[in-house]
Enzyme design. Structure first.
Site, mmCIF file in Angstrom:
data_model
loop_
_atom_site.group_PDB
_atom_site.id
_atom_site.type_symbol
_atom_site.label_atom_id
_atom_site.label_comp_id
_atom_site.label_asym_id
_atom_site.label_seq_id
_atom_site.Cartn_x
_atom_site.Cartn_y
_atom_site.Cartn_z
ATOM 1 N NE ARG A 51 -2.931 -0.319 2.877
ATOM 2 C CZ ARG A 51 -4.019 -0.750 2.269
ATOM 3 N NH1 ARG A 51 -4.747 0.081 1.573
ATOM 4 N NH2 ARG A 51 -4.366 -2.012 2.379
ATOM 5 C CB THR A 52 3.481 2.453 2.325
ATOM 6 O OG1 THR A 52 2.605 2.299 3.442
ATOM 7 C CG2 THR A 52 4.316 3.694 2.508
ATOM 8 C CE LYS A 80 25.005 -10.022 -3.613
ATOM 9 N NZ LYS A 80 25.304 -9.451 -4.933
ATOM 10 N NE ARG A 101 6.791 -0.237 6.222
ATOM 11 C CZ ARG A 101 5.535 0.181 6.245
ATOM 12 N NH1 ARG A 101 5.211 1.388 5.814
ATOM 13 N NH2 ARG A 101 4.581 -0.573 6.699
ATOM 14 C CG HIS A 129 3.996 5.216 8.229
ATOM 15 N ND1 HIS A 129 4.573 5.619 7.047
ATOM 16 C CD2 HIS A 129 3.015 4.354 7.882
ATOM 17 C CE1 HIS A 129 3.958 5.026 6.041
ATOM 18 N NE2 HIS A 129 3.016 4.257 6.515
#
Lengths: 312, 312, 312
Positions: A51-52, A80, A101, A129
């Site tokens: 969604r974001t 890595k 995110r 957020h």
């Protein structure tokens, strides 16, 4: 370089300007259809959040920009052993702005420190957020005409809910706010949130376990999902998840001008019969999320071009 | 709102118009290079299907549009328990049209019910895959000049093959069609497909276990993959998977004007020496798939703009 | 059709022309902002490599082109047993050029054989990674003004390091090159690399286990990561991984005009205090990687349009 890491990185005035710009974009999208032509947004999603991520991508595409990135840590160099600092220095060679995110609190802030491009925090662990908060503020302001003088009910998981904490902090800066905090004992707003944002400003708040009792006096009801992944054991989750379900029946207790918000996704905490109620504002909130992200991307790119000093 | 959920959602005339448009696009791609400028396609793939997803994305990009989406359920909000109904309402805020692939039959139909944007079914379980059928029809029509009066052989897994069932249903609407159904006993066309599409229209069909026996009288040979994932046990799969392999040697039995189609990917059901035979049409079929998807996207976007009533 | 599978597919003159074009792109990016308008790049990553994939995508987007593809084998048709030959024939219907990363050596070469569009090898197993080599060459040439007459130190894992082998082969074609090969005994350059590229041309080289001893006489120091996944057992990895760490302290031994390169990601083989040293060229190398990929994509697309005969 100006970034957006914490909802409070922008002053009340700056947030106002951002919401004004979002409103102009909504009113006249064609005027902004090429505003980011030739610019690239990198979406760096170390944990999935469709969604974001798609909201950011839609925002950039709406302004004629282009997008690149990754949607989970598996497909990133993180596997890595690369540091966030190195990753962002590399991404700075690829894109003009990025949305990050990350499951670890503070990762976007650390990235911003090393970045040559604006970094937008798209959610870091249980922490912040900010673009969700901006979407919440835009929705409240559009529905009520103001961010001042409102009685805001927050319901559900107020302990782990990142969006709730961010919204409380953001709304605490407006005049005449009152909070009604509706949750089971186990999921109350943490003390540190109240101590930081609410008590020092003398903002009136009450805590209650009853949604029905609180409903009649709310201007805004902010519902939240009881997230399975935040619980320590399955038994607690099952016992509590259905405690605070909003139904069409309960909606009769609310004012005609109230607005129901939800950060989505919902599971069953808002019954489907509420969707057709004109007070249901949660899908509108999704659309507003695109507009505020457009406004934010555009603002940060303009500031980056002007080479202004860092807020973050 | 008009959607494309089932290959029969469009009438024979509408399919004809779509294939005509696809033909014009193929003939003059530059005339359509900006036909979707400023429009966004969301590819919502709840199970991976690179070929289909990229075909949709290429189609949109060819018309100057842009793309966003996800390529597996892992990176979608579905993993947080969100309903298809809520997801599509969110996606309606992000994109102008969407293509949905879902492991559950009926999911795209359900999404269409709640959607504010056109929904294209990009495959739902073992159920429908209408754009594959459109690519098949376009390829047959280009090769034979018509969709009427043809003898169509279908070979391989006719029981579980979604594309086979869709193609039978779609072709049943044309005049003078004959079917030759070539499969082992275990993988015959299900009774319900024959009862629904073939028998009521009195369409002649025969069932045979021998590819070589059937080959000489076919206008079209539609080969299918024996999919490991459709079998209940490995033993049956191993015993049957090689039963119906088309080779250059067997192609000598076929008419010079026959065309071989395959929905791809193939494993070994068509030997590599068939690839250079001019009757091999399966890579052309991939290219046609891009053109019909361009035609479909363009048609649905135009209908959405006109606000026409729903077919679905 | 011209492809880029091996760093030596292009002659010294062709590489020179490519680096010249990359330099012009860097100097005047706006002149190339629409150079690939209407063209599509497919990124076919059968194993994840975010850095390389995003570099290709940024390169294409910088020239007004668009991108599609996949970032891991999970989301590709490979999981259904399709051959690389069939996949590339399908992708040829979707895109104008592609970049392929594959865990199997030779897969991009095989794809090129069946492709109707230019194929760029974006890394095949422990084999080749030609665009990394081009980024290395561009960085060396920009820093030193030439590719001739240089003393090149290569340090770390010289046995398994694909980029090291490619760079040795590429640099061997220039005049007056000397190699200083710095590694533990266990990770020395393989004999076949020396026999193929270095000894036949009589290029002077020395092997040493001491980074500090070698540092003072180097024009270029190419550091590499000791990759955990190349080791047969964890114990050897732990014992050797820290052997060849470059620090700010050691940098005092180096010439003021030396340049430090690294293909990235680094773990800890270059200490963070080296980052601010003007001789650190590894982030610049990332940016150069975008420019050389732009130059390569543009060159291959132009050659494809001219329909020139194949190099590969």
């Amino acid at each position: 370089m100006v970034h957006m890491i914490d909802p409070l990185d922008f002053s009340v005035e700056e947030v106002g300007a951002l919401l004004d710009l979002a409103g102009r974009i909504e009113a006249e999208p064609k005027a902004y259809a090429q505003a980011c032509a030739g610019k690239k947004l990198a979406t760096l999603f170390y944990e999935p959040s469709t969604r974001t991520r798609l909201s950011f991508e839609a925002a950039m595409l709406n302004m004629g920009g282009s997008i690149l990135g990754f949607s989970s840590a598996d497909s990133s160099s993180a596997s890595k052993g690369e540091s966030v600092a190195d990753t962002i220095r590399v991404i700075s060679c690829y894109a003009d702005i990025c949305a990050m995110r990350h499951p670890k609190e503070g990762a976007p802030l650390r990235a911003a420190h090393y970045s040559r491009i604006p970094v937008i925090n798209a959610g870091d662990g249980g922490h912040q957020h900010p673009t969700q908060t901006l979407a919440d503020l835009m929705t409240i302001r559009k529905r009520k005409g103001t961010l001042d003088g409102l009685t805001i009910g927050l319901c559900g998981d107020l302990k782990f809910g990142r969006t709730v904490h961010s919204l409380i902090r953001a709304l605490s800066r407006y005049a005449g706010i009152r909070f009604v905090l509706i949750s089971p004992e186990e999921l109350k707003v943490p003390e540190y949130v109240l101590n930081e944002a609410v008590r020092p400003r003398g903002i009136p708040y009450e805590e209650t376990t009853s949604l029905e009792e609180a409903l009649p006096r709310l201007d805004i009801l902010y519902m939240t999902r009881v997230q399975r992944e935040r619980f320590f054991n399955e038994e607690d989750y099952v016992r509590l998840k259905d405690s605070y379900i909003l139904t069409g029946h309960k909606m009769r207790l609310a004012q005609p001008g109230m607005a129901v918000l939800h950060p989505l996704p919902r599971v069953n905490e808002i019954a489907l019969d509420v969707d057709s109620d004109p007070r249901a504002a949660y899908f509108e909130q999704v659309q507003n999320g695109v507009y505020v992200r457009m406004a934010l991307i555009l603002t940060l790119l303009r500031l980056a071009e002007k080479g202004e000093a860092s807020h973050a």
